[in-house]
Design an enzyme around this catalytic site. Structure first.
Site: not given
Length: 495
Positions: A218, A287, A439, A473-474
Site C-alpha cells: 500500500s 473509516r 483490489d 487491498h487487504d
C-alpha cells in the site's frame, strides 16, 4: 410535508383500542422538536428509531469529559530515533527537529548487510511483529519471524512509524518545540519522499549503509519504490505490494471523501481539537469509507451476503444488514486509535505521490530552497514564508484549478510514461511487484505500470505476480501463504 422525528423506539401500528396510547407517545416526541401533535398524529405512522444516532450522541457526551486519545498508548516498546537538526520538507515546510519510532527483530550481522526495512501503510505502526518489550501481535505478525516470509534467523528487520504518524513519530499531535503546544494543523505538509528520507537518517544512525531489501505494501509499496529510485545506491532488493508509481484519480477521490467527512465534523475545529472534543463522528465516517475500499465485493458476498442482523424485525435506517454492522464496528474501533490530523496529512501525502522525474525534481528544488534559507538565515519562519507555508490551501471560486506544484506538467500518456521511466532510471535492483485482482483501491493496472516502467528503464530483474485472492487491498495482511511465499522467494533466491 416530510417531518423528522428522532430518538424514540419504533412503534408498530396497533389495534384501534391501543392507537390512542401510541399517539400519546408520538406526541411527546414531536412536541420536543417543536412539531404539533395533531400534525404528527394525522400521519398514522410511528416515528423511526435511530439507535445509531443515540449511540453517537452518547459517545460524544462521554468524549466531552474524556477519555484521552488511546492512539498515544496503542504502541509500546518501541525505540526512538531523534533528529536534532532542522529538517526541510518537499512542499517547502520544515521541522526544527523530529523523532521516528522504530522496532527491530533479528540480529544485524558483522558487515551490517542483512537489514530489511519494512515500510507501513497509512495507519501502520512500527509494531509489525511481537517482541519481549511488546508481546502484542503485530500487524504483520505471521509474515515475520524465524523461518517465515521475512526470516529473522537470516535478516535484521526494521519497521518505523512514518513521519506524520501518531504512534511515536513526530506528527500533528506532537508538541511543537517552538510553542510547547501540539502542532495540530500548523504541522507542515509532507511527501512520501520526506518519510523515506527520514527513514534513511535512522539507518545512518544504525550505521546501515545499504539495505538488503526495502519492503512495503500500500503506501509502504510507494515508499519502497521511492527508496529504490531515490536512494538506489543504498537498496539491494525491492518489494512493492499493492501500490502505484503515482496516485490515480479514483484513489485520490476516495481519500478526499474521507478527509471531507472528517473535516465536516463540528468538533474538528480546523485541526485544533486536542483540548476539546475529538472529531469522533467524522473519523468514524472516514473509516467507514476507507473500509469499503480495503476489501472486495466477492469476499463480502461470501462472508455476509444479504443477511440482516434481525431478519424478523422491520427494516431500520441504522445498521441493519450484517455488512452494515461490520462497517459500524470497524469504524468505531478505529476512531480513538488513530489521530485525525495524521489521517489528513498522511493520506494527502499518498495523493501527492508521483515518482515521475519532473515531479521529483520540482519537489527537490522546493526543499533545497528551504534548506538554502535555513543555511543563510537560520530562520525557520523566513523559510516557511518564502515557501508560502500558512497560505490558504482551499481554492477560491475565481481561481483556476490548474497548478504546477507537485504535479507532472506533461499530459499525453506517452509523455507520462517517459516521465515515470525517467523517475526510476536508477532503480536497477531485483524487484518484486505484487498485485491483487480484487483490489479496487490500487487496481492491478497500477502494479503493472510499476513493473513496466522499471523494465523500460532497463531493469532486467523485475518479477510481477498477480494474485486472484478475494480479500481486495487487504490481501497483503491476510494471504500468508501466497503473499508470504512470493516475499520469501524474492528475498532468499540468488539473483
Amino acid at each position: 410535508m416530510l417531518r423528522t422525528v428522532a430518538f424514540r423506539p419504533a412503534l408498530r401500528l396497533a389495534p384501534a383500542a391501543n392507537r390512542s396510547a401510541a399517539r400519546a407517545v408520538l406526541g411527546s416526541s414531536v412536541k420536543a422538536l417543536g412539531f404539533s401533535t395533531a400534525t404528527a398524529s394525522r400521519s398514522g405512522n410511528a416515528p423511526m428509531s435511530f439507535p445509531c444516532i443515540d449511540r453517537l450522541e452518547t459517545r460524544q457526551r462521554d468524549l466531552s469529559s474524556g477519555p484521552e486519545p488511546t492512539y498515544e498508548k496503542v504502541v509500546t516498546g518501541y525505540k526512538v530515533y531523534k533528529h536534532n537538526a532542522p529538517y526541510a520538507l518537499d512542499h517547502g515546510g520544515m521541522l526544527k527537529s523530529f523523532e521516528l519510532a522504530y522496532e527491530t527483530w533479528g540480529t544485524l550481522n558483522a558487515d551490517r548487510s542483512n537489514a530489511i526495512l519494512i515500510h507501513t501503510g497509512l495507519s501502520g505502526s512500527s509494531h509489525a511483529h511481537s517482541h519481549p518489550e511488546n508481546l502484542k501481535p503485530g500487524w504483520w505478525e505471521k509474515f515475520i519471524g524465524p523461518g517465515k516470509a521475512i526470516d529473522t534467523d537470516k535478516f535484521f528487520v526494521i519497521c518505523t512509524n512514518v513521519l506524520g504518524g501518531c504512534y511515536g513519530s513526530t506528527g500533528p499531535g506532537s508538541i511543537d518545540p517552538e510553542t510547547s503546544a501540539r502542532y495540530a494543523t500548523t504541522f507542515p505538509l509532507l511527501s512520501v519522499n520526506d518519510m523515506v528520507r527520514a527513514q534513511f537518517l535512522l539507518l545512518d544512525s544504525l550505521k546501515v549503509d545499504k539495505l538488503y531489501a526495502s519492503v512495503g505494501a500500500s503506501m509502504g509499496g510507494m515508499q519502497a519504490l521511492c527508496a529504490a529510485a531515490l536512494h538506489f545506491e543504498r537498496v539491494g532488493r525491492t518489494i512493492s505490494i499493492s501500490a502505484c508509481a503515482r496516485s490515480h484519480p479514483y484513489s485520490i477521490a476516495l481519500r478526499f471523501a474521507q478527509r471531507q467527512a472528517l473535516m465536516s465534523d463540528p468538533n474538528f475545529n480546523r485541526g485544533f481539537y486536542y483540548d476539546g472534543v475529538l472529531p469522533h463522528v467524522g473519523m468514524k465516517l472516514a473509516r467507514s469509507i476507507a473500509t469499503v475500499t480495503y476489501r472486495s465485493g466477492p469476499e463480502w458476498e461470501l462472508r455476509f451476503g444479504r443477511r440482516r442482523r434481525a431478519p424478523d424485525q422491520p427494516p431500520m435506517l441504522c445498521a441493519d444488514f450484517l455488512i452494515e454492522t461490520y462497517l459500524d464496528h470497524q469504524s468505531e474501533s478505529f476512531c480513538l486509535n488513530y489521530d485525525a490530523n495524521s489521517l489528513l496529512y498522511v493520506s494527502k501525502a499518498m495523493d501527492m505521490f508521483d515518482i515521475s522525474h519532473s515531479v521529483t525534481e520540482r519537489l527537490r528544488a522546493q526543499r533545497e530552497r528551504t534548506e538554502s534559507i535555513l543555511r543563510t538565515d537560520g530562520d525557520a519562519g523566513a523559510a516557511a514564508a518564502a515557501a508560502g507555508i500558512g497560505n490558504a490551501v482551499c481554492m477560491n471560486v475565481s481561481e483556476s484549478p490548474q497548478s504546477a506544484t507537485g504535479y507532472s506538467a506533461v499530459e499525453s500518456n506517452e509523455q507520462i510514461v517517459e516521465d515515470l521511466v525517467a523517475g526510476v532510471k536508477n532503480a536497477m535492483q531485483p524487484t518484486l511487484v505484487l498485485g491483487v485482482q480484487s483490489d479496487i483501491l490500487f487496481p492491478v493496472t497500477q502494479q503493472k505500470e510499476i513493473a513496466d516502467i522499471l523494465r523500460k528503464a532497463g531493469n532486467k530483474n523485475v518479477t510481477y505476480y498477480e494474485l486472484d485472492a478475494m480479500y481486495g487491498h487487504d490481501t497483503f495482511l491476510i494471504d500468508v501463504v501466497n503473499v508470504g511465499a512470493a516475499i520469501k522467494g524474492h528475498l532468499e533466491n540468488s539473483v
